[in-house]
Scaffold this active site. Structure first.
Site, PDB file in Angstrom:
ATOM      1  N   HIS A 148      -7.398  -5.161   9.710  1.00  0.00           N
ATOM      2  CA  HIS A 148      -7.088  -5.041   8.283  1.00  0.00           C
ATOM      3  C   HIS A 148      -5.763  -5.689   7.926  1.00  0.00           C
ATOM      4  O   HIS A 148      -4.860  -5.783   8.752  1.00  0.00           O
ATOM      5  CB  HIS A 148      -7.120  -3.572   7.828  1.00  0.00           C
ATOM      6  CG  HIS A 148      -6.032  -2.707   8.373  1.00  0.00           C
ATOM      7  ND1 HIS A 148      -6.221  -1.364   8.657  1.00  0.00           N
ATOM      8  CD2 HIS A 148      -4.741  -2.948   8.694  1.00  0.00           C
ATOM      9  CE1 HIS A 148      -5.085  -0.851   9.106  1.00  0.00           C
ATOM     10  NE2 HIS A 148      -4.184  -1.782   9.133  1.00  0.00           N
ATOM     11  N   ASP A 175      -7.985  -2.841  13.590  1.00  0.00           N
ATOM     12  CA  ASP A 175      -9.330  -3.218  13.153  1.00  0.00           C
ATOM     13  C   ASP A 175      -9.321  -4.501  12.321  1.00  0.00           C
ATOM     14  O   ASP A 175     -10.313  -4.860  11.704  1.00  0.00           O
ATOM     15  CB  ASP A 175     -10.004  -2.070  12.373  1.00  0.00           C
ATOM     16  CG  ASP A 175      -9.262  -1.701  11.097  1.00  0.00           C
ATOM     17  OD1 ASP A 175      -8.255  -2.367  10.765  1.00  0.00           O
ATOM     18  OD2 ASP A 175      -9.696  -0.742  10.417  1.00  0.00           O
ATOM     19  N   ASP A 235       0.805  -1.219   0.000  1.00  0.00           N
ATOM     20  CA  ASP A 235       0.000   0.000   0.000  1.00  0.00           C
ATOM     21  C   ASP A 235       0.840   1.271   0.000  1.00  0.00           C
ATOM     22  O   ASP A 235       2.047   1.228   0.225  1.00  0.00           O
ATOM     23  CB  ASP A 235      -0.975  -0.004   1.200  1.00  0.00           C
ATOM     24  CG  ASP A 235      -0.348  -0.573   2.469  1.00  0.00           C
ATOM     25  OD1 ASP A 235       0.885  -0.567   2.576  1.00  0.00           O
ATOM     26  OD2 ASP A 235      -1.099  -1.020   3.346  1.00  0.00           O
ATOM     27  N   GLU A 286      -9.905  -2.175   4.831  1.00  0.00           N
ATOM     28  CA  GLU A 286     -10.693  -1.846   6.010  1.00  0.00           C
ATOM     29  C   GLU A 286     -11.997  -2.654   6.021  1.00  0.00           C
ATOM     30  O   GLU A 286     -12.330  -3.312   5.033  1.00  0.00           O
ATOM     31  CB  GLU A 286     -10.988  -0.338   6.013  1.00  0.00           C
ATOM     32  CG  GLU A 286      -9.734   0.553   5.978  1.00  0.00           C
ATOM     33  CD  GLU A 286      -8.928   0.542   7.281  1.00  0.00           C
ATOM     34  OE1 GLU A 286      -8.853  -0.504   7.956  1.00  0.00           O
ATOM     35  OE2 GLU A 286      -8.346   1.597   7.622  1.00  0.00           O
TER      36      GLU A 286
HETATM   37  C1  F6R Z   1       0.951  -1.400   6.082  1.00  0.00           C
HETATM   38  C2  F6R Z   1       0.039  -2.514   6.317  1.00  0.00           C
HETATM   39  C3  F6R Z   1      -0.828  -2.517   7.532  1.00  0.00           C
HETATM   40  C4  F6R Z   1      -0.014  -2.773   8.802  1.00  0.00           C
HETATM   41  C5  F6R Z   1      -0.930  -2.794  10.029  1.00  0.00           C
HETATM   42  C6  F6R Z   1      -0.147  -3.012  11.316  1.00  0.00           C
HETATM   43  O1  F6R Z   1       1.692  -1.615   4.901  1.00  0.00           O
HETATM   44  O2  F6R Z   1      -0.016  -3.401   5.528  1.00  0.00           O
HETATM   45  O3  F6R Z   1      -1.805  -3.508   7.377  1.00  0.00           O
HETATM   46  O4  F6R Z   1       0.649  -3.991   8.686  1.00  0.00           O
HETATM   47  O5  F6R Z   1      -1.643  -1.602  10.102  1.00  0.00           O
HETATM   48  O6  F6R Z   1       0.653  -1.898  11.576  1.00  0.00           O
HETATM   49  P1  F6R Z   1       1.643  -1.876  12.822  1.00  0.00           P
HETATM   50  O7  F6R Z   1       2.689  -2.904  12.537  1.00  0.00           O
HETATM   51  O8  F6R Z   1       2.198  -0.481  12.826  1.00  0.00           O
HETATM   52  O9  F6R Z   1       0.841  -2.222  14.029  1.00  0.00           O
END
Ligand code: F6R
Length: 263
Positions: free
Chosen positions: A138, A136, A67, A143
């Site tokens: 994801h 959440d 992303d 989302e």
């Molecule tokens: C970002 C991504 C997100 C993160 C998720 C966890 O490229 O794919 O799905 O992996 O938001 O983020 P952290 O590791 O900061 O808790």
């Protein structure tokens, strides 16, 4: 799906990095699917260490990130391109021309998803997709209510994701409200998925992702539909799993895990 619970955060990180390193040694031009976020920082530090100390060679590797924020260019410190360069690419011998993220500055927002998908197809698809999990539930920025067959596209972020990530911006209000993200369907097309979750704040959502019903309300539940998905957690993130005895038993006895016991 397999679940591996490691005693410490570092051993969960090391196992994740080791699986990637072994796959890269077996296929030097592998296509890596990469994630960003706090959890991944330690994985990238470990991979960079393996490059320095264990001759792990990324020279032929190719990569696609999940992303990118819409509106942020590569020079912006909060863009995921900047994150990838500073956390990983600048510290290993990967050819940056072989590293790909959605273009946060794409003029045609509608066309960016199909363009990115075509690039992934052109590379022969993703061998291993690395994933974190959001508060959440994801994966990528899929989302709640993201279709389980969604493809790369622009997605509006939830208030919860906003809360999770805005503190990483110098000015929290600068965080874009939309991002390009691979879809759940795009992620499921990868030949292997490795999700890493660490820390107590992930325990509830991780248990729902692994042991709850498959639902578009929690995109990480889609891992249950994939034939080759591994979820690696530390003690804290794995604390709410009910099937632990079985998961531990498999890790202790399956021959393929024998080499990974003390990582
Ligand atoms: C970002 C991504 C997100 C993160 C998720 C966890 O490229 O794919 O799905 O992996 O938001 O983020 P952290 O590791 O900061 O808790």
């Amino acid at each position: 799906m397999e679940v591996v619970i490691r005693p410490t955060t570092q051993s969960a990180v090391n196992l994740t990095a080791q699986l990637i390193a072994d796959a890269l040694r077996a296929k030097p031009d592998m296509v890596l699917g990469l994630a960003t976020g706090r959890t991944m920082e330690a994985v990238y530090a470990r991979l960079a260490e393996m490059y320095r100390k264990e001759n792990l060679d990324f020279s032929l590797a190719r990569s696609f990130n999940l992303d990118e924020y819409i509106g942020l260019g590569p020079e912006n410190k909060n863009s995921y391109r900047y994150y990838m360069n500073t956390q990983l690419f600048d510290h290993i011998n990967i050819d940056k021309r072989n590293t790909h993220l959605p273009d946060g500055l794409a003029e045609d927002v509608e066309a960016e998803g199909p363009r990115y998908e075509a690039e992934i197809d052109g590379a022969g698809g993703i061998d291993i997709q690395l994933l974190g999990i959001g508060r959440d539930g994801h994966i990528g920025f899929n989302e709640p209510l993201s279709s389980l067959s969604s493809r790369t596209r622009a997605k509006s972020l939830t208030p919860e994701t906003y809360e999770q990530n805005a503190p990483l911006f110098d000015k929290p209000e600068d965080m874009p409200m939309r991002a390009f993200t691979m879809g759940v369907g795009t992620i499921l097309d990868a030949r292997r998925l490795i999700l890493l979750a660490t820390g107590a704040e992930k325990a509830d959502i991780l248990a729902q992702a692994v042991e709850g019903p498959v639902t578009s309300m929690i995109s990480s539940t889609a891992l249950q539909l994939h034939p080759n998905a591994i979820v690696i957690v530390d003690e804290e993130a794995g604390a709410k799993l009910t099937g632990r005895k079985y998961y531990d038993w498999i890790f202790a006895h399956e021959p393929k895990w024998a080499a990974y016991q003390n990582i």
